[in-house]
Motif scaffolding. Structure first.
Motif, short mmCIF file in Angstrom:
data_model
loop_
_atom_site.label_atom_id
_atom_site.label_comp_id
_atom_site.label_asym_id
_atom_site.label_seq_id
_atom_site.Cartn_x
_atom_site.Cartn_y
_atom_site.Cartn_z
N SER B 220 -49.56 40.79 16.15
CA SER B 220 -49.53 39.56 17.03
C SER B 220 -51.38 39.03 16.15
N VAL B 221 -51.65 38.94 17.22
CA VAL B 221 -53.31 38.20 16.95
C VAL B 221 -54.13 38.66 17.86
N ASP B 222 -55.20 38.21 17.39
CA ASP B 222 -56.52 38.53 18.16
C ASP B 222 -56.51 37.67 18.83
N ALA B 223 -57.55 37.80 19.87
CA ALA B 223 -57.86 36.90 21.01
C ALA B 223 -59.70 36.80 21.52
N LEU B 224 -60.60 38.29 20.75
CA LEU B 224 -61.41 37.75 21.65
C LEU B 224 -62.56 37.78 20.65
N ASP B 225 -61.71 36.90 19.44
CA ASP B 225 -63.01 35.37 19.42
C ASP B 225 -62.16 34.32 18.65
N ALA B 226 -62.40 33.86 18.75
CA ALA B 226 -62.27 32.47 17.82
C ALA B 226 -61.82 32.31 16.19
N VAL B 227 -61.46 33.24 15.72
CA VAL B 227 -60.95 33.41 14.01
C VAL B 227 -59.87 33.68 14.32
N GLY B 228 -59.00 34.59 15.29
CA GLY B 228 -57.37 34.60 15.71
C GLY B 228 -57.49 36.04 14.42
N SER B 229 -57.45 36.26 14.07
CA SER B 229 -57.08 37.49 13.33
C SER B 229 -56.09 37.77 13.28
N ALA B 230 -55.52 38.39 11.60
CA ALA B 230 -53.47 38.69 12.53
C ALA B 230 -53.75 40.89 12.72
N ILE B 231 -53.31 41.24 13.75
CA ILE B 231 -53.17 42.13 14.12
C ILE B 231 -52.06 42.74 14.71
N ARG B 232 -51.80 44.17 13.58
CA ARG B 232 -50.63 45.42 14.76
C ARG B 232 -51.20 45.84 16.09
N VAL B 233 -50.32 45.53 16.90
CA VAL B 233 -50.84 46.89 18.55
C VAL B 233 -49.88 47.63 17.96
N ASP B 234 -50.65 48.76 18.17
CA ASP B 234 -49.94 50.31 18.15
C ASP B 234 -49.54 50.72 19.31
N SER B 235 -48.09 50.45 20.25
CA SER B 235 -48.32 51.21 21.78
C SER B 235 -47.58 52.30 21.73
N PRO B 245 -55.80 45.91 11.60
CA PRO B 245 -55.09 44.18 11.00
C PRO B 245 -53.92 44.47 9.89
N ARG B 246 -53.75 43.50 9.77
CA ARG B 246 -52.64 43.27 9.44
C ARG B 246 -52.67 41.69 8.57
N LEU B 247 -52.30 41.74 7.21
CA LEU B 247 -52.41 40.45 6.33
C LEU B 247 -52.38 39.32 6.12
N ASN B 248 -53.24 39.12 6.03
CA ASN B 248 -53.01 37.01 6.39
C ASN B 248 -54.18 36.41 5.63
N GLU B 249 -54.03 36.03 4.17
CA GLU B 249 -54.85 35.67 3.55
C GLU B 249 -56.26 34.13 3.99
N ALA B 250 -54.88 33.74 4.15
CA ALA B 250 -55.83 32.07 5.13
C ALA B 250 -56.62 32.45 6.33
N VAL B 251 -56.49 33.78 7.07
CA VAL B 251 -57.83 33.90 8.06
C VAL B 251 -58.89 34.94 7.96
N ASN B 252 -58.25 36.43 8.16
CA ASN B 252 -58.89 38.00 8.48
C ASN B 252 -58.25 38.08 6.77
#
Lengths: 212, 687
Positions: B220-235, B245-252
């Motif tokens: 998924s992606v994060d929504a807690l700031d405007a960066v939009g970091s790629a994340i993995r939600v473990d549930s 975190p998830r790899l996204n060279e362009a962002v985080n």
């Protein structure tokens, strides 16, 4: 041996502030000047040594912080250096720091006996300081004088070719406030062979290898 | 390019890389603990030993540069034996506590011990034990497990820019430590947990709650700031257990901020899990039908211009568009997504996005920061700026209050006066920008969310145009947003329409009885006092200021509970994915708006998310191209004019609490408390 322990967070208050004396400040400036610009951090060890000497042989947290700030280094980087080298003390020490080498060559030549003599004469065990604040006894790894083993280092001087009795005599002199002569305690010249010269005995020129 | 032979296969690789990297390009994996491609090379774990022809000893491949003609054997008897030896030494002091270690199942040491470990120990002496450290409320330490790879030390020093961790002592006494025991003062500290190859640094909030193999993993992606970091939600069992975190060279790259990582307990607390309707001044539980009926009753006779809608910082694009369409159908142009009052127009996209792109920062050679403390507002953009700074030849100046950005930055002035001087070319920093080949500026909400924001924006545009920030293939003008919803809202056009009211006007009209209803789509950061006498509909997921002021509460879904679109500050369209279902009666937000539209007799024309997304692409074609930062056309924006000389203030005072989720999080509350106390020690004052 226990690992290095953190100074207490309020150590700064206990030990009081630290600053170089006027003479040491001039010396520090000279030391830093030996290194290229932007490489001032290279002076960290001589400055720590200077601070330690000024402070009676140990570095309280404010002194570590002072040197770090003096060189513009993060405190943790200086603390790493201080904890790495056994020559820097983070706790108060006696006026005479007796460092007994117990690494293999010294041990083979009787460092255990030397250490026992230290314990007995000074009345303290390893990592302890005598009540009058005169002596601190520590065990160190090889200090690089194996050829004159066993060896102890007291402050900046080496005392070599020791045994139990000679060690006790040496420490008794120190206790009286006298300064024994550093170097070999058997009268040996530097690191010359113990049983007299074995080579270069004749005064004549060295002969060429015969039979070639 | 050097050619070398790896395990009998000849490969040609880039010069200057290491043997380990060359092996990777050849498809051979080398075990390692200390080596990490984003950190400096330490070469101290020795796990990556390989055999090199003509070398009598195995070499550490992570630290050995490639040379032409090298012959490398990665799995020869010598290499494997050497690694076995290294592993045996690593395990000498490592406790065998895998069953009670949180790293178990995702531990590098465990995995590699499987291949190189011995099934018993030859070490008969007692293992050493190391005192635990207190690294604050986020990181749990088990220092006895530490293998001294120093990844955490290098991360703190290099990436986070907080030189507080070090390796003290030596030999058997070596320890990872801080100088004076204290929590780590970094917004990125959680990444050390990921970097730690063993269980020495683990997540404190996650401790002993789950095993990695029990977790469902949702990208998924994060929504807690405007960066939009790629994340993995473990549930697990319908609850978010952790966020990674998830790899996204362009962002985080592969980092995320501590807020992104640890605020998830806010997703379980103070949740709105059923509709509420205010009866006799008290909010009471209600059914969806009752809630919709209450809204319909209020809106029935209300003329369009007496209704308004405000979208909050966490609103997704789907629900904003649905709400905008609904408001239009009801005849209202009173919609606004800029709840902080930022003076940004929706029309010219280049005027409100981060044009340079986050990865583009690495090409810049001078940067002007205007009214932004990037460290608190977007820690990952700040980390990218620091990365650029460390590469050398990067001058940074900032206009605003004094701030520690973790890299050297010159304070140019306090506010608009200095900005004016730079625009006029009178300030020395104007020359720095002039001489730079790729200058950039970042303007924050501290400079835009003020009455003269449009004038400040115009001045920033003038600076950009005059110092060569706008050129072929380079756009150095950047707006740094705080809210994940903001760029999307502007792209959707969730701003006042023809003759519509903006946020300030809505609040004013509401307090003077000029409005019959205000619809808050997750808007909590506005002055609720102005809404006291108006009928307030609050749609959101956490009980915060908005819910308190509401007359009807519609329970929505948080960003981990819906498939939704967010546009980050670069203008990159990204999708969150449903990891867990919304709790109780709560529903995905756009569906709530769609259902309400039916009750109000204004049924919206989309029945599923596909149709809604097609409508989004129709409204703005950028929604048709997800995951890309699309260049925006330059043009006029902002309103030239006199600026108020009042200095800029940074908008984020407390990094850890910026929205309803983080304000509900206990972990974030602990971080806030700690940050306050550290601040107090430093300045002698609170805050």
């Amino acid at each position: 041996m226990s690992g290095p322990t953190n100074p207490p967070a309020n150590g700064a208050d206990e030990a009081g502030p630290f600053a170089f004396t006027k003479a040491n400040a001039a010396l520090a400036e000279e030391i830093v000047g030996r290194y290229p610009e932007d490489r001032e951090a290279s002076a960290v060890m001589p400055l720590l040594d200077l601070a330690q000497r000024q402070n009676g042989g140990w570095l309280p947290p404010p002194a570590v912080a002072y040197v770090a700030d003096y060189l513009g280094m993060p405190h943790i980087r200086v603390y790493e250096v201080v904890t790495f080298y056994s020559m820097f003390n983070l706790k108060p020490v006696g006026r005479n720091q007796v460092k007994v080498c117990t690494t293999t060559p010294c041990w083979l030549c009787g460092s255990a006996e030397v250490l026992d003599a230290c314990r007995e004469t000074l009345g303290i065990d390893l990592d302890e300081t005598s009540e009058d604040g005169e002596f601190t006894l520590t065990e160190v790894e090889c200090i690089g004088a194996c050829v004159n083993a066993p060896v102890i280092q007291i402050n900046d001087d080496y005392y070599e070719d020791l045994d139990g009795a000679r060690t006790a005599a040496l420490l008794d002199l120190l206790k009286k406030g006298e300064k024994p002569k550093p170097g070999s305690q058997t009268g040996r010249q530097c690191s010359a062979p113990v049983k007299g010269l074995a080579t270069l005995i004749s005064s004549g020129k060295m002969k060429g290898r015969e039979g070639d | 390019m050097p050619k070398l032979t790896i395990d009998g296969v000849e490969v040609e690789v880039e010069p200057g890389i290491t043997v380990l990297q060359a092996c990777e390009t050849a498809g051979v994996e080398i075990p390692r603990f200390c080596y990490h491609e984003r950190l400096s090379i330490a070469g101290n774990c020795r796990m990556c030993l390989v055999e090199m022809e003509k070398s009598p000893k195995p070499v550490a491949s992570c630290a050995m540069p490639v040379a032409d003609g090298m012959v490398i054997l990665t799995h020869s008897e010598m290499a494997v034996k050497a690694r076995r030896g290294v592993m045996e030494f690593l395990l000498i002091n490592h406790p065998l506590d895998c069953p009670i270690c949180d790293q178990g199942g995702e531990c590098d040491l465990q995995d590699q011990a499987l291949f190189y470990g011995f099934d018993r120990t030859r070490f008969e002496e007692p293992k050493r034990s190391v005192e635990e450290k207190d690294f604050g409320p986020l990181i749990q330490t088990f220092m006895t497990r530490c293998i001294h790879c120093t990844r955490c030390v290098r991360f703190a020093t290099e990436i986070a820019g907080v030189e507080e961790l070090g390796l003290t002592g030596r030999g058997e006494d070596v320890e990872i430590d801080t100088y004076v025991e204290k929590a780590l003062g970094s917004e990125l500290s959680g990444n050390m947990i990921d970097l730690c190859p063993v269980g020495a640094l683990t997540s404190k909030p996650y401790a002993f709650t789950a095993r990695s193999w029990e977790l469902g993993k949702t990208e998924s992606v994060d929504a807690l700031d405007a960066v939009g970091s790629a994340i993995r939600v473990d549930s697990r069992d319908g609850e978010v257990m952790r966020i990674l975190p998830r790899l996204n060279e362009a962002v985080n790259e592969e980092w995320i901020s501590d807020k992104t990582r640890f605020a998830y307990d806010g997703l379980r607390r103070q949740r709105l899990d059923r509709p509420y309707v205010r009866r006799d001044g008290k909010l009471e539980e209600a059914s969806w039908d009752e809630a919709f009926a209450a809204i319909a009753g209020q809106l029935e006779d209300a003329p369009g211009q007496r209704i308004a809608a405000i979208a909050g910082d966490l609103a997704d694009c789907e629900s904003m568009l649905a709400l905008k369409d609904l408001m239009a159908a009801l005849g209202s142009a009173n919609t606004d997504c800029r709840q902080d009052g930022a003076r940004i127009e929706a029309g010219r996209r280049a005027g409100y996005i981060f044009n340079t792109t986050i990865a583009g920062i690495e090409q810049a050679d001078a940067c002007l920061l205007i009214g932004t403390n990037a460290r608190f507002e977007a820690p990952l953009i700040n980390a990218r700026l620091r990365k650029r700074y460390l590469a050398g030849g990067f001058s940074v100046g900032f206009v605003g209050p004094e701030v520690d950005l973790t890299y050297r930055a010159e304070r140019l002035g306090a506010g608009p006066k200095t900005l004016g001087e730079i625009a006029e070319g009178e300030h020395p920093f104007a020359r720095v920008l002039d001489h730079a080949s790729h200058p950039m500026l970042i303007i924050g909400q501290g400079a835009l969310a003020r009455p003269d924001g449009a004038q400040v924006l115009a001045t920033a545009r003038a600076i950009a145009e005059e110092t060569g920030m706008i050129a072929d293939g380079w756009n150095g003008f950047n707006v740094l947003h705080l809210a994940a919803a903001r760029v999307g809202g502007l792209d959707i056009g969730f701003v006042p329409g023809e003759g519509g009211l903006d946020v300030a006007a809505i609040l004013e009209a509401a307090s003077s009885g000029g409005l019959d209803a205000v619809y808050l789509l997750g808007a909590d950061e506005i002055d609720m006092a102005g809404l006291a006498d108006t009928f307030v509909i609050y749609q959101g997921h956490n009980g915060d200021a908005g819910a308190e002021a509401a007359d009807v509460i519609l329970p929505g879904a948080a960003y981990t509970e819906k498939d939704a679109t967010y546009v980050n500050t670069e203008g990159r369209v990204q999708y969150t994915r449903l990891a867990v279902f919304p709790p109780g009666e709560a529903r995905e937000d756009w569906k709530i708006v769609r259902a309400l539209s039916g009750v109000l007799g204004q049924t919206l024309a989309y029945d599923d998310i596909g149709a809604l997304r097609a409508r989004m692409a129709e409204v703005n074609r950028i929604f048709a191209a997800p995951d890309e930062a699309q260049p925006a056309e330059w043009g006029a924006f902002g309103t030239p004019g006199e600026m108020d000389p009042a200095p800029f203030a940074y908008p984020v005072e407390n990094f850890y609490m910026t929205d309803p989720i983080t304000r509900a999080s206990v972990t974030m509350a602990k971080c806030t408390e700690l940050a306050r106390s550290v601040n107090k020690d430093k300045t002698g004052t609170d805050g």
